[in-house]
Design an enzyme around this catalytic site. Structure first.
Site, PDB file in Angstrom:
ATOM      1  N   PHE A  24       0.855  -1.183   0.000  1.00  0.00           N
ATOM      2  CA  PHE A  24       0.000   0.000   0.000  1.00  0.00           C
ATOM      3  C   PHE A  24       0.896   1.240   0.000  1.00  0.00           C
ATOM      4  O   PHE A  24       1.869   1.300   0.725  1.00  0.00           O
ATOM      5  CB  PHE A  24      -0.927  -0.001   1.221  1.00  0.00           C
ATOM      6  N   PHE A  63      -0.182  -2.400   8.234  1.00  0.00           N
ATOM      7  CA  PHE A  63      -0.795  -3.133   9.343  1.00  0.00           C
ATOM      8  C   PHE A  63      -0.313  -4.583   9.379  1.00  0.00           C
ATOM      9  O   PHE A  63      -0.177  -5.175  10.445  1.00  0.00           O
ATOM     10  CB  PHE A  63      -2.326  -3.083   9.216  1.00  0.00           C
ATOM     11  N   HIS A  94      -8.546   6.093  10.672  1.00  0.00           N
ATOM     12  CA  HIS A  94      -7.839   4.898  10.200  1.00  0.00           C
ATOM     13  C   HIS A  94      -6.324   5.053  10.344  1.00  0.00           C
ATOM     14  O   HIS A  94      -5.622   4.128  10.754  1.00  0.00           O
ATOM     15  CB  HIS A  94      -8.225   4.626   8.740  1.00  0.00           C
ATOM     16  N   PHE A 119      12.059  -0.162  12.503  1.00  0.00           N
ATOM     17  CA  PHE A 119      10.784   0.472  12.157  1.00  0.00           C
ATOM     18  C   PHE A 119      11.022   1.520  11.082  1.00  0.00           C
ATOM     19  O   PHE A 119      11.467   2.630  11.356  1.00  0.00           O
ATOM     20  CB  PHE A 119      10.158   1.111  13.400  1.00  0.00           C
ATOM     21  N   ARG A 133      10.439  12.282   2.235  1.00  0.00           N
ATOM     22  CA  ARG A 133      11.214  11.386   3.102  1.00  0.00           C
ATOM     23  C   ARG A 133      11.668  10.121   2.372  1.00  0.00           C
ATOM     24  O   ARG A 133      12.507   9.390   2.860  1.00  0.00           O
ATOM     25  CB  ARG A 133      10.386  11.031   4.327  1.00  0.00           C
TER      26      ARG A 133
END
Length: 184
Positions: A24, A63, A94, A119, A133
Site C-alpha cells: 500500500f 498493518f 484509520h 521500524f 522522506r
C-alpha cells in the site's frame, strides 16, 4: 567495563537481512526500498533477491508488517529485519489505528524474538511529506538500512560475550506468545 557500539567497517558478508515491504502506497515504499538497497549494497551486502543475504517479503500494507516481521524473526535466520511502509493521514481515524499498531507490533516482534527489527514505516500527514522522506529531499530507506547494519553488528558483538542463547524462551513464545508476555 566495556563499551559496545555497532560499526560499519567489519565483514558484512555473513549478515542476513529480511526486508518486509508494505505494498500500500507503493510509490513511496518502492522508493524507500531503493534507498535501503543502495545502502546495503554500498556496505558490502549482496541485495540480489536470488542471492543469499537479503530476502524480500511483500505484504498488503503497514498493518500486516509486524506479523510478518515477527514470523521471520522467529526463524532466527536473520541478523536484522527492516520494515518499510507508509501510512498517510486521511480524513478518518484509520491513520491513527494503523500507524499505532504498526509501531507497537514492530517493537513487539523485536522484543519477543531478540532479533533487531527496524521500524521504517513513514507516518505522514500528506503524500508530499512521504515523498520528501522517500527520496525527493532525502531517502530514509538508506537510514533504515544503516540502522539494521549497525544493530546486526552490535548484536553480533554482544552475543559473543553472552552465555545465553539469543532468546531463551523462543519455544515458549512460539507455543503461547501471550503466556510469555503475561509472565514477564
Amino acid at each position: 567495563m566495556a563499551t559496545f557500539e555497532g560499526n560499519f567497517t567489519g565483514d558484512s558478508s555473513s549478515f542476513r537481512f529480511a526486508i518486509v515491504i508494505g505494498r500500500f502506497n507503493d510509490l513511496v515504499t518502492g522508493k524507500l526500498l531503493s534507498g535501503c538497497q543502495d545502502c546495503l549494497k554500498r556496505h558490502g551486502i549482496n541485495v540480489d533477491p536470488i542471492g543469499t543475504q537479503v530476502d524480500y517479503v511483500w505484504v498488503p500494507g503497514s498493518f500486516e508488517i509486524p506479523m510478518m516481521a515477527r514470523k521471520l524473526a522467529m526463524t532466527q535466520r536473520y541478523d536484522a529485519i527492516i520494515c518499510l511502509g507508509a501510512v498517510i493521514r486521511g480524513q478518518t481515524p484509520h491513520f491513527d489505528y494503523v500507524s499505532s499498531e504498526a509501531a507497537k507490533g514492530v517493537a513487539a516482534a523485536s522484543f519477543q524474538t531478540g532479533v533487531p527489527v527496524v521500524f521504517g514505516v513513514l507516518t505522514t500527514d500528506t503524500m508530499q511529506q512521504a515523498l520528501e522522506r522517500a527520496g525527493i529531499k532525502s531517502n530514509l530507506g538508506w537510514n533504515y538500512a544503516l540502522d539494521a547494519l549497525e544493530m546486526a553488528n552490535l548484536m553480533q558483538q554482544v552475543n559473543t560475550i553472552s552465555d545465553e542463547p539469543p532468546i531463551a524462551n523462543l519455544k515458549a513464545i512460539q507455543e503461547s506468545p501471550q503466556a510469555v508476555i503475561g509472565n514477564q
